[in-house]
Design a protein around this motif. Structure first.
Motif, PDB file in Angstrom:
ATOM      1  N   THR A  94       0.813  -1.227   0.000  1.00 11.52           N
ATOM      2  CA  THR A  94       0.000   0.000   0.000  1.00 11.52           C
ATOM      3  C   THR A  94       0.839   1.267   0.000  1.00 11.52           C
ATOM      4  O   THR A  94       0.305   2.358   0.170  1.00 11.52           O
ATOM      5  CB  THR A  94      -0.921   0.024   1.236  1.00 11.52           C
ATOM      6  OG1 THR A  94      -0.121  -0.044   2.434  1.00 11.52           O
ATOM      7  CG2 THR A  94      -1.887  -1.164   1.221  1.00 11.52           C
ATOM      8  N   ALA A  95       2.131   1.133  -0.206  1.00 12.10           N
ATOM      9  CA  ALA A  95       3.044   2.280  -0.085  1.00 12.10           C
ATOM     10  C   ALA A  95       2.685   3.417  -1.036  1.00 12.10           C
ATOM     11  O   ALA A  95       2.866   4.599  -0.697  1.00 12.10           O
ATOM     12  CB  ALA A  95       4.483   1.822  -0.319  1.00 12.10           C
ATOM     13  N   ASP A  96       2.190   3.078  -2.222  1.00 13.72           N
ATOM     14  CA  ASP A  96       1.905   4.112  -3.227  1.00 13.72           C
ATOM     15  C   ASP A  96       0.446   4.551  -3.238  1.00 13.72           C
ATOM     16  O   ASP A  96       0.033   5.303  -4.129  1.00 13.72           O
ATOM     17  CB  ASP A  96       2.279   3.587  -4.621  1.00 13.72           C
ATOM     18  CG  ASP A  96       3.772   3.304  -4.750  1.00 13.72           C
ATOM     19  OD1 ASP A  96       4.556   3.991  -4.076  1.00 13.72           O
ATOM     20  OD2 ASP A  96       4.133   2.391  -5.522  1.00 13.72           O
ATOM     21  N   GLU A  98      -2.970   6.339  -1.359  1.00 14.11           N
ATOM     22  CA  GLU A  98      -3.404   7.271  -0.318  1.00 14.11           C
ATOM     23  C   GLU A  98      -4.542   6.613   0.467  1.00 14.11           C
ATOM     24  O   GLU A  98      -5.707   6.713   0.112  1.00 14.11           O
ATOM     25  CB  GLU A  98      -3.873   8.596  -0.920  1.00 14.11           C
ATOM     26  CG  GLU A  98      -4.206   9.638   0.151  1.00 14.11           C
ATOM     27  CD  GLU A  98      -4.671  10.966  -0.423  1.00 14.11           C
ATOM     28  OE1 GLU A  98      -5.290  11.748   0.340  1.00 14.11           O
ATOM     29  OE2 GLU A  98      -4.424  11.207  -1.616  1.00 14.11           O
TER      30      GLU A  98
END
Length: 278
Positions: A94-96, A98
């Motif tokens: 989920t790093a990229d 929002e």
């Protein structure tokens, strides 16, 4: 598979209530029960979803259904949240994105005398119900706070408010979740992050079968999901279902030892062990 009836978020006003948190929601325990119902509601509310559970198959089917019905994006992350590497893997996945809404719905329970349960299962329950929930709050809370917006839904239980014989460890794990939600709600209010604890009674899902419980007067997962997301940002704890509300009202003024005895009698019956509580 046909499109789900959200039963809730259909108006523009309701949709905007969810979308104000941000474009993506992470939902754990999304393969069935309350988690699945919350995913359906969030999708109907216009949010893109990260669906997390142990089994990839049900997640893939749900993702395809929700994308087709609601025109959203879905990302499937098969994870056993009881494993030490689960949170780093979820963070990387989920790093990229929002992420504006965290729904920590994964969890399981047991019923019966603690000493008759599997020690590995009971320790694993704490890992999933408590440790994993804390890790998710730490990670996603730290991402929401600087943006000054976000929402967090934690799955508590009607048994979270007092010790519960014949489900002692599960009740203790949910007491942790309830307390965490209550504290974080006030702590994170200044950061624009809403936190709610959902404390239902018996729910018509696969939870009871895994816990070895017989449940009556159950509430449907769809009702739990609808009432919970409607209450997010408006109250700190929601008690979906008539039994949860009844127990909350009737036991509120009782001394704690009496509440423990009453809940033990109820749980003993659900665990298939008739008789009075010692």
């Amino acid at each position: 598979m046909g499109c789900h009836d959200s039963g809730g978020f259909v108006s523009g006003t309701s949709i905007s209530r969810l979308q104000r948190f941000g474009p993506w929601a992470v939902i754990t325990g999304a393969s069935d029960g309350i988690g699945r119902a919350l995913a359906v509601e969030a999708a109907a509310g216009g949010l893109n979803l990260v669906l997390v559970a142990r089994r990839a198959g049900p997640l893939d089917a749900l993702a395809a259904d929700l994308q087709r019905c609601h025109g959203i994006r879905c990302q499937v992350v098969p994870l056993d949240l009881g494993r030490p590497d689960a949170m780093p893997r979820l963070a990387a996945a989920t790093a990229d994105l929002e992420v504006g809404l965290l729904v920590a719905a994964a969890g399981f329970g047991s019923a019966g005398p603690l000493l008759e349960q599997s020690p590995d299962d009971e320790v694993g329950m704490v890992a999933v119900n408590c440790t994993a929930v804390l890790e998710q709050c730490l990670h996603f809370g730290a991402r929401m706070a600087p943006r000054r917006r976000g929402g967090v839904v934690l799955l508590s239980s009607v048994v979270a408010f007092h010790g519960t014989p014949w489900s002692a460890n599960y009740a203790a794990s949910k007491a942790y979740v309830q307390s965490l939600a209550e504290g974080l709600r006030r702590e994170w209010a200044g950061h624009g992050v809403d936190v709610i604890a959902c404390a239902p009674g018996p729910v018509a899902s696969g939870f009871a079968q895994r816990a070895g419980m017989t449940m009556a007067q159950t509430v449907r997962p769809e009702v739990v999901a609808r009432q919970t997301l409607a209450a997010l940002g408006r109250q700190g704890t929601v008690r979906p279902g008539a039994l949860s509300k009844l127990l909350g009202w009737s036991l509120a003024a009782a001394p704690r030892p009496l509440r423990v005895a009453i809940m033990g009698r109820i749980m003993r019956g659900m665990a298939g062990r008739p008789g009075s509580v010692a």
